[in-house]
Motif scaffolding. Structure first.
Motif, PDB file in Angstrom:
ATOM      1  N   ASP A 101      64.445  30.325  41.686  1.00 33.96           N
ATOM      2  CA  ASP A 101      64.734  29.675  40.413  1.00 33.96           C
ATOM      3  C   ASP A 101      65.041  30.712  39.332  1.00 33.96           C
ATOM      4  OD1 ASP A 101      64.138  27.075  41.437  1.00 33.96           O
ATOM      5  OD2 ASP A 101      62.014  27.611  41.338  1.00 33.96           O
ATOM      6  N   ASP A 119      70.088  29.074  40.359  1.00 34.51           N
ATOM      7  CA  ASP A 119      69.316  29.037  41.598  1.00 34.51           C
ATOM      8  C   ASP A 119      69.986  29.955  42.605  1.00 34.51           C
ATOM      9  OD1 ASP A 119      67.423  28.352  43.446  1.00 34.51           O
ATOM     10  OD2 ASP A 119      68.350  26.457  44.007  1.00 34.51           O
ATOM     11  N   HIS A 123      64.861  31.061  50.064  1.00 33.50           N
ATOM     12  CA  HIS A 123      63.550  30.919  49.440  1.00 33.50           C
ATOM     13  C   HIS A 123      62.761  32.206  49.678  1.00 33.50           C
ATOM     14  CE1 HIS A 123      64.133  26.612  48.770  1.00 33.50           C
ATOM     15  NE2 HIS A 123      64.655  26.575  49.991  1.00 33.50           N
TER      16      HIS A 123
END
Length: 221
Positions: A101, A119, A123
């Motif tokens: 983020d 973004d 991850h």
């Protein structure tokens, strides 16, 4: 005879396992149960011997993730931000411990105020590193005299040259000139932005360029 047999086959291996667990908990990472045989107790001892190094790896990974999380939180700006003729506020709630983020804003002394939201692909730690790099490049380009579109193009070029293939950042970037009253908006592959001018006027902000880090590109504000 039964007592002696129980000592060698059950009690002694169990005590060995207990000793290994206690010494490992105390910091001894070299001790092993090394139990011979194929019965359930020997299997338990070998399982513990294999599990202890994995626990150390897990602890090291958790420590690294925790440190990365602290660094990422330190890069999130305090909110709200009050510029000349404008205020910016926001909140970040990541769904994982760390992630990709991107949220940033700041007010410069020359009257300019900016905010960025985006973004990164993936991850975890790789996405967090990519976001930190993109943030640094965007902030560095923003401090110059170039337009918002030129600043994003410069940040994109640097990220493209430094980031591995397949990694990119979608980003929307806005700059407000408090003296002139001009608002510039650049969307690098980030869709679905709406500007509300008043209660009746809405404008959809389309992406004017590719995401950051894919290839050299120009952008429009």
């Amino acid at each position: 005879v039964v007592q002696i047999g129980a000592w060698f086959t059950v009690l002694r291996p169990v005590r060995r396992i207990v000793s290994v667990v206690n010494r490992t908990a105390a910091g001894d990472r070299d001790i092993k149960a090394d139990l011979p045989g194929r019965d359930e107790i020997a299997l338990l001892g070998r399982t513990i011997d294999h599990a202890m190094p994995r626990l150390d790896e897990l602890a090291a990974t958790r420590a690294a993730v925790s440190n990365a999380r602290s660094i990422q939180e330190s890069l999130t700006p305090p909110t709200p931000c009050f510029g000349r003729g404008i205020s910016v506020a926001g909140r970040v709630e990541p769904c994982e411990q760390i992630g990709g983020d991107y949220f940033d804003h700041d007010a410069f002394e020359d009257g300019r105020t900016f905010f960025s939201l985006g973004d990164a692909t993936g991850h975890g730690i790789p996405a967090a590193i990519l976001i930190a790099t993109a943030r640094a490049y965007v902030r560095g380009a923003m401090r110059g005299e170039s337009s918002a579109a030129q600043a994003i193009a410069e940040a994109n070029q640097r990220l493209f040259e430094d980031s591995p293939a397949g990694l990119f950042v979608v980003l929307v970037h806005a700059r407000f000139d408090g003296d002139a009253g001009n608002l510039e908006i650049v969307s690098a592959g980030h869709p679905c932005w709406v500007r509300r001018k008043n209660d009746r006027g809405f404008r959809l902000i389309e992406a004017t360029g590719i995401p950051l880090g894919i290839a050299s590109s120009s952008y429009q504000a």
